[in-house]
Scaffold this motif. Structure first.
Motif: not given
Length: 293
Positions: A145-151, A157-163, A182-195
């Motif tokens: 995911y990137k800044v601005g994506h809805y995940i 659930e919300g918009v990524v403001k900053e990494i 970040n550890g939980a995000l990198s190893s867990g399930t992430v649904v990216n609605y803006s991809a």
């Protein structure tokens, strides 16, 4: 640097008291002279450390602004920009603190050795943060995911403001900021609605038994065709999905631009309700038939 022989003149206080009692005024005068020199030297070191810290913070902020401006001119990904800015700020702050400690007269060689030995213990205690650091690097490299994506991830659930270096800041739909490791995000399930640029709106409408199936299908397609936000390709899909206990259930699948998803989702329900009432199509309600013998 504070002279070694007067580093702690208080230790000589006992000797001074003894010499005062013996009437040795010359030694007493020498002691107070050394005490004044030590105080001036200490004040000079402390003042220098304060000045270095203030100037260092200004330089760090200046470097951050220059780097952000350079990365913006090169149209660098906002995800990389926020991560590098956080990482550089922490690194430069550590270097500044080492410089300040060195100005105060502490041997940086022994200080570095102390940091190295303490780093092992701290690293074990902060293993979670090290995992978050590694997770931040993984996110930066693979870009789930990137800044601005809805995940949606970790129940948030919300918009990524900053990494950042340890956390990802997510702004929820009700405008709350959530710091997700970040550890939980990198190893867990992430649904990216803006991809992807397109999303499918899935809706289900139920009508009473006895209604003409083709009429209901045509009404639903007609409502969808009057909404310009609904794409013509892929073609809108309407089908009888299930014969429930008290209703006939129709599934409607519509493709829209990702930005229009929620508007179409709610407007379609309202428009179908109004059209069903106009066409005399009744909505079902639970029924129970009781046979009395």
């Amino acid at each position: 640097m504070i002279p070694f022989d007067i580093i702690n003149p208080v230790e000589k206080a006992g000797d001074v008291v003894e010499k005062v009692s013996n009437g040795d005024a010359k030694e007493v005068s020498k002691f107070f002279e050394q005490l004044c020199l030590w105080g001036l030297d200490a004040a000079q070191s402390i003042l220098g450390a304060i000045i270095i810290y203030i100037v260092g913070r200004y330089i760090i902020n200046l470097i951050k602004r220059l780097m952000n401006a350079m990365m913006e001119r090169r149209k660098m990904d906002p995800t990389i920009r926020s991560f590098l800015s956080s990482f550089i700020n922490i690194l430069l702050t550590i270097l500044l603190l080492i410089t300040v400690v060195s100005t105060l007269g502490v041997n940086t060689t022994s200080f570095a050795a102390l940091l190295a030995s303490a780093g092992v213990a701290v690293g074990m205690a902060l293993s979670g943060n090290l995992q978050n650091l590694a997770g931040g690097i993984v996110i930066l490299l693979f870009k789930p995911y990137k800044v601005g994506h809805y995940i949606s991830a970790q129940g948030i659930e919300g918009v990524v403001k900053e990494i950042q270096i340890f956390h990802t800041i997510v702004t929820t739909v009700d405008n709350k900021e959530v710091y997700v490791p970040n550890g939980a995000l990198s190893s867990g399930t992430v649904v990216n609605y803006s991809a992807n640029p397109l999303r499918r709106v899935d809706l289900t409408f139920s009508v009473e038994y006895g209604i003409d199936v083709n009429m209901v299908r045509n009404v639903l397609l007609g409502v969808a065709s009057r909404d310009d936000r609904i794409l013509r390709e892929p073609t809108p899909f309407v089908a009888l999905a299930e014969l429930s206990d008290s209703s006939i259930d129709f599934v409607v699948r519509l493709w829209v631009d990702a930005a229009n998803y929620w508007d179409v989702f709610f407007d379609m329900k309202e428009n179908v309700y109004a059209e069903f009432n106009k066409q005399g199509i009744s909505f079902p309600f639970p029924q129970l038939t009781v046979h009395q013998g």
